[in-house]
Scaffold this motif. Structure first.
Motif, mmCIF file in Angstrom:
data_model
loop_
_atom_site.group_PDB
_atom_site.id
_atom_site.type_symbol
_atom_site.label_atom_id
_atom_site.label_comp_id
_atom_site.label_asym_id
_atom_site.label_seq_id
_atom_site.Cartn_x
_atom_site.Cartn_y
_atom_site.Cartn_z
ATOM 1 N N SER A 179 0.874 -1.243 -0.175
ATOM 2 C CA SER A 179 -0.033 0.083 -0.039
ATOM 3 C C SER A 179 0.846 1.534 0.060
ATOM 4 O O SER A 179 2.094 1.113 0.345
ATOM 5 C CB SER A 179 -0.952 0.094 1.299
ATOM 6 O OG SER A 179 -1.801 1.101 1.132
ATOM 7 N N SER A 180 0.210 2.314 -0.552
ATOM 8 C CA SER A 180 0.898 3.566 -0.208
ATOM 9 C C SER A 180 -0.086 4.593 -0.121
ATOM 10 O O SER A 180 -1.226 4.598 -0.330
ATOM 11 C CB SER A 180 1.791 4.012 -1.411
ATOM 12 O OG SER A 180 1.100 4.173 -2.690
ATOM 13 N N TRP A 181 0.380 5.705 0.373
ATOM 14 C CA TRP A 181 -0.512 6.897 0.815
ATOM 15 C C TRP A 181 0.273 8.164 0.751
ATOM 16 O O TRP A 181 1.441 8.166 0.916
ATOM 17 C CB TRP A 181 -1.015 6.656 2.244
ATOM 18 C CG TRP A 181 -0.207 6.562 3.443
ATOM 19 C CD1 TRP A 181 0.145 7.591 4.055
ATOM 20 C CD2 TRP A 181 0.189 5.338 4.000
ATOM 21 N NE1 TRP A 181 0.892 7.050 5.084
ATOM 22 C CE2 TRP A 181 1.147 5.875 4.890
ATOM 23 C CE3 TRP A 181 0.083 4.075 3.515
ATOM 24 C CZ2 TRP A 181 1.755 4.596 5.772
ATOM 25 C CZ3 TRP A 181 0.693 3.060 4.190
ATOM 26 C CH2 TRP A 181 1.853 3.285 5.380
ATOM 27 N N HIS A 219 -6.095 4.197 -1.599
ATOM 28 C CA HIS A 219 -5.833 4.067 -0.054
ATOM 29 C C HIS A 219 -6.819 5.001 0.649
ATOM 30 O O HIS A 219 -6.591 6.097 0.977
ATOM 31 C CB HIS A 219 -4.396 4.235 0.227
ATOM 32 C CG HIS A 219 -4.161 4.113 1.817
ATOM 33 N ND1 HIS A 219 -3.830 2.862 2.137
ATOM 34 C CD2 HIS A 219 -4.279 5.174 3.003
ATOM 35 C CE1 HIS A 219 -3.563 2.883 3.588
ATOM 36 N NE2 HIS A 219 -3.735 4.171 4.011
ATOM 37 N N VAL A 225 -5.851 10.016 5.460
ATOM 38 C CA VAL A 225 -4.666 9.570 6.015
ATOM 39 C C VAL A 225 -4.993 9.521 7.750
ATOM 40 O O VAL A 225 -5.214 10.555 8.126
ATOM 41 C CB VAL A 225 -3.532 10.368 5.664
ATOM 42 C CG1 VAL A 225 -2.259 9.949 6.438
ATOM 43 C CG2 VAL A 225 -3.120 10.168 4.241
ATOM 44 N N THR A 226 -4.640 8.563 8.351
ATOM 45 C CA THR A 226 -4.833 8.522 9.854
ATOM 46 C C THR A 226 -3.679 9.106 10.538
ATOM 47 O O THR A 226 -2.428 9.267 9.806
ATOM 48 C CB THR A 226 -4.779 7.356 10.032
ATOM 49 O OG1 THR A 226 -3.770 6.356 10.141
ATOM 50 C CG2 THR A 226 -5.889 6.282 9.548
ATOM 51 N N GLU A 255 -0.765 6.869 10.080
ATOM 52 C CA GLU A 255 -0.060 7.020 8.768
ATOM 53 C C GLU A 255 0.648 8.165 8.409
ATOM 54 O O GLU A 255 1.702 8.323 7.961
ATOM 55 C CB GLU A 255 -1.073 6.720 7.848
ATOM 56 C CG GLU A 255 -1.630 5.272 7.627
ATOM 57 C CD GLU A 255 -3.033 5.523 6.921
ATOM 58 O OE1 GLU A 255 -3.377 4.297 6.543
ATOM 59 O OE2 GLU A 255 -3.643 6.411 6.708
ATOM 60 N N TYR A 256 0.038 9.237 9.047
ATOM 61 C CA TYR A 256 0.758 10.622 8.934
ATOM 62 C C TYR A 256 2.283 10.514 9.622
ATOM 63 O O TYR A 256 3.248 11.215 8.952
ATOM 64 C CB TYR A 256 0.061 11.792 9.660
ATOM 65 C CG TYR A 256 0.814 12.915 9.676
ATOM 66 C CD1 TYR A 256 0.944 14.007 8.428
ATOM 67 C CD2 TYR A 256 1.409 13.571 10.770
ATOM 68 C CE1 TYR A 256 1.754 15.208 8.400
ATOM 69 C CE2 TYR A 256 2.135 14.769 10.848
ATOM 70 C CZ TYR A 256 2.246 15.339 9.824
ATOM 71 O OH TYR A 256 3.061 16.578 9.505
ATOM 72 N N LYS A 295 4.210 8.058 10.001
ATOM 73 C CA LYS A 295 5.145 7.190 9.176
ATOM 74 C C LYS A 295 5.835 8.146 8.089
ATOM 75 O O LYS A 295 6.845 7.627 7.681
ATOM 76 C CB LYS A 295 4.634 6.211 8.534
ATOM 77 C CG LYS A 295 3.695 5.131 9.618
ATOM 78 C CD LYS A 295 4.909 4.566 10.559
ATOM 79 C CE LYS A 295 4.012 3.381 11.464
ATOM 80 N NZ LYS A 295 4.997 3.016 12.644
ATOM 81 N N ASP A 300 2.658 2.659 17.211
ATOM 82 C CA ASP A 300 1.634 3.269 16.807
ATOM 83 C C ASP A 300 0.999 3.649 18.312
ATOM 84 O O ASP A 300 0.109 4.880 18.261
ATOM 85 C CB ASP A 300 0.632 2.232 16.336
ATOM 86 C CG ASP A 300 1.137 1.743 14.980
ATOM 87 O OD1 ASP A 300 1.916 2.663 14.588
ATOM 88 O OD2 ASP A 300 0.560 0.626 14.608
#
Length: 311
Positions: free
Chosen positions: A4-6, A11, A16-17, A20-21, A23, A123
């Motif tokens: 996956s990618s964002w 996605h 974006v959570t 995820e941000y 990361k 996380d």
């Protein structure tokens, strides 16, 4: 789990959570305060058991921006009646329970030194970077603050020799503004990879000899070059069996740690002698001695010599 990618339309419709941000943003900017060690202290002692954080400070923690705001922030320091000195930390803390960054006081244990930073990279949990250390004496009515800001830097982080990143990543580099050293963390130690060139006069005054001109030391990287002055014998004739110290002293940072340096020298009357430069672990550390010679009378000269060594 599939690849996956964002952010991406594929996605979560580009949503974006917070996890995820972090990361992707944690490496956009290194952790730290915007600025450099020449700026005013971020944290200062306040009135009584308080510290203050100056206004208009900006920082980044794992890609999350923080500011102190337009007015100074006051943080309370807890009293100390333990009978021992306590050291607290002022840190910027990313708390993943609500995804906020705040300046907080991390209270130390009396007599146990500075509390460790918590730097959870998963996380959940918290991630802290240092701003200052606060010394709280037993029964104190006020505190002492020591600067420990971690600066964002320009990929090569600016710091001082006392404020290198306490939790570095392998390959991280820093420039110490007080020493001119560039260092890199190799996973075990901060190794020196560059030194600013330095030139220094190393002359000292001794009654037995007078220097004509100056003895000059130059250091480039890990190589030191010494060019001595002429030394004229002034007090009593020096017998051939006698050692005599010559009037110079190498600074401790420029001495070889354990090797003696020997170099031939010319003496008045077309004669030859030998001088020895002593290393950092010797009782004559940094001193230059004439210790092999046919005798030197008052008015005779030990002529210039050049010596080179690695440190």
């Amino acid at each position: 789990m599939a690849q996956s990618s964002w952010p991406s339309p594929a996605h979560n419709s580009r949503a974006v959570t917070d996890v995820e941000y972090e990361k992707i943003a944690a490496r956009f900017s290194d952790d730290g305060v915007d600025g450099s060690p020449s700026d005013a202290a971020v944290v200062a002692a306040g009135v009584g058991l308080n510290v203050t954080i100056r206004a208009n400070v900006y920082a980044s923690v794992r890609g999350h921006a923080w500011t102190s705001g337009t007015s100074a922030v006051t943080l309370a320091i807890s009293a100390n009646a333990s009978g021992q000195t306590r050291t607290d930390r002022v840190v910027l803390r990313l708390d993943r329970s609500d995804w906020t960054v705040r300046a907080v006081v991390k209270t130390g244990a009396p007599g146990a030194g500075v509390p460790a930073l918590t730097q959870s990279t998963g996380d959940t949990g918290v991630y802290e970077i240092p701003l200052a250390e606060v010394t709280v004496l037993n029964g104190a009515a006020s505190v002492t603050v020591t600067r420990r800001e971690l600066w964002v830097g320009s990929r090569v982080r600016a710091c001082t020799s006392a404020t290198r990143n306490p939790a570095p990543a392998i390959g991280e580099m820093c420039l110490e503004t007080d020493t001119g050293l560039v260092r890199m963390w190799d996973g075990a130690a901060w190794v020196v990879i560059y030194r600013t060139a330095a030139t220094a006069s190393v002359d000292v005054t001794l009654s037995s000899w007078t220097a004509t001109g100056s003895s000059v030391l130059e250091r480039r990287g890990d190589v030191v070059v010494l060019r001595t002055a002429y030394f004229e014998r002034k007090v009593s004739n020096l017998a051939a069996a006698s050692d005599s110290r010559l009037p110079l002293l190498i600074p401790s940072t420029h001495r070889h740690p354990y090797l003696q340096m020997h170099e031939p020298v010319y003496l008045s009357g077309h004669r030859i002698g030998m001088v020895t430069l002593y290393p950092g672990n010797h009782e004559r550390a940094g001193q230059l001695w004439l210790n092999t010679h046919p005798g030197v009378n008052v008015g005779q000269i030990v002529y210039t010599t050049t010596m080179t060594w690695a440190v």
